[in-house]
Design a protein around this motif. Sequence first.
Motif, mmCIF file in Angstrom:
data_model
loop_
_atom_site.group_PDB
_atom_site.id
_atom_site.type_symbol
_atom_site.label_atom_id
_atom_site.label_comp_id
_atom_site.label_asym_id
_atom_site.label_seq_id
_atom_site.Cartn_x
_atom_site.Cartn_y
_atom_site.Cartn_z
ATOM 1 N N LEU A 4 -2.046 35.667 -6.743
ATOM 2 C CA LEU A 4 -2.837 34.530 -7.206
ATOM 3 C C LEU A 4 -4.125 34.411 -6.387
ATOM 4 O O LEU A 4 -5.204 34.175 -6.940
ATOM 5 C CB LEU A 4 -2.021 33.241 -7.120
ATOM 6 C CG LEU A 4 -2.657 31.999 -7.717
ATOM 7 C CD1 LEU A 4 -3.011 32.209 -9.184
ATOM 8 C CD2 LEU A 4 -1.726 30.817 -7.555
ATOM 9 N N MET A 7 -6.466 36.942 -7.614
ATOM 10 C CA MET A 7 -7.085 36.541 -8.877
ATOM 11 C C MET A 7 -8.266 35.606 -8.641
ATOM 12 O O MET A 7 -9.307 35.725 -9.304
ATOM 13 C CB MET A 7 -6.051 35.879 -9.785
ATOM 14 C CG MET A 7 -5.008 36.824 -10.306
ATOM 15 S SD MET A 7 -3.789 36.004 -11.335
ATOM 16 C CE MET A 7 -4.694 35.956 -12.877
ATOM 17 N N GLY A 49 -2.628 32.541 -14.212
ATOM 18 C CA GLY A 49 -1.873 32.937 -13.026
ATOM 19 C C GLY A 49 -1.178 31.761 -12.365
ATOM 20 O O GLY A 49 -0.030 31.877 -11.928
ATOM 21 N N TYR A 53 2.761 31.292 -11.884
ATOM 22 C CA TYR A 53 3.249 31.033 -10.527
ATOM 23 C C TYR A 53 4.135 29.785 -10.489
ATOM 24 O O TYR A 53 5.198 29.790 -9.864
ATOM 25 C CB TYR A 53 2.066 30.892 -9.575
ATOM 26 C CG TYR A 53 2.462 30.771 -8.129
ATOM 27 C CD1 TYR A 53 2.849 31.888 -7.403
ATOM 28 C CD2 TYR A 53 2.455 29.542 -7.483
ATOM 29 C CE1 TYR A 53 3.213 31.790 -6.078
ATOM 30 C CE2 TYR A 53 2.822 29.430 -6.168
ATOM 31 C CZ TYR A 53 3.202 30.558 -5.464
ATOM 32 O OH TYR A 53 3.567 30.449 -4.150
ATOM 33 N N MET A 77 2.315 38.707 -12.901
ATOM 34 C CA MET A 77 1.112 38.321 -12.152
ATOM 35 C C MET A 77 0.194 39.520 -11.938
ATOM 36 O O MET A 77 -1.029 39.405 -12.064
ATOM 37 C CB MET A 77 1.496 37.695 -10.811
ATOM 38 C CG MET A 77 2.222 36.378 -10.912
ATOM 39 S SD MET A 77 1.169 35.007 -11.355
ATOM 40 C CE MET A 77 0.205 34.843 -9.886
ATOM 41 N N LEU A 80 -1.597 40.299 -15.135
ATOM 42 C CA LEU A 80 -2.689 39.342 -15.331
ATOM 43 C C LEU A 80 -3.899 39.696 -14.468
ATOM 44 O O LEU A 80 -5.046 39.589 -14.918
ATOM 45 C CB LEU A 80 -2.224 37.917 -15.016
ATOM 46 C CG LEU A 80 -1.332 37.244 -16.051
ATOM 47 C CD1 LEU A 80 -0.836 35.899 -15.523
ATOM 48 C CD2 LEU A 80 -2.058 37.074 -17.358
ATOM 49 N N LEU A 81 -3.651 40.130 -13.248
ATOM 50 C CA LEU A 81 -4.742 40.525 -12.358
ATOM 51 C C LEU A 81 -5.479 41.740 -12.916
ATOM 52 O O LEU A 81 -6.711 41.788 -12.908
ATOM 53 C CB LEU A 81 -4.199 40.823 -10.955
ATOM 54 C CG LEU A 81 -5.206 41.318 -9.922
ATOM 55 C CD1 LEU A 81 -6.293 40.285 -9.682
ATOM 56 C CD2 LEU A 81 -4.486 41.657 -8.629
#
Length: 99
Positions: A4, A7, A49, A53, A77, A80-81
């Motif tokens: 996170l 990101m 994100g 989370y 995650m 997503l990154l």
Amino acid sequence: GMVLLAMVGVSCYGWVTLPADARVPIHFGAGYNNFVPKGVGLVVHPGAGVLVYVISFVTTHNPAQASAAVYIFPVVMCVLLIVQAGAIKVARSRSGTFG
């Protein structure tokens, strides 16, 4: 938590390197490859994100309930990154800024 944070760092990088009129693709919502203004595009990805989370924290907080979810959420995650980094790359190529 580290993904996170990465990101947020990628969004900060995009904010600095993309021109003000850049359009960032997002794959969330009604259509596919919606291009949105830079500010929206750089907030949506870390926002997703944060949502993942929070869901992972809620579902894995109780050790009795934490099974495969402990391994699934970090993978989500990371995906997503990667999608976020790709979106910034596409926005850079469409705006003509390379480097």
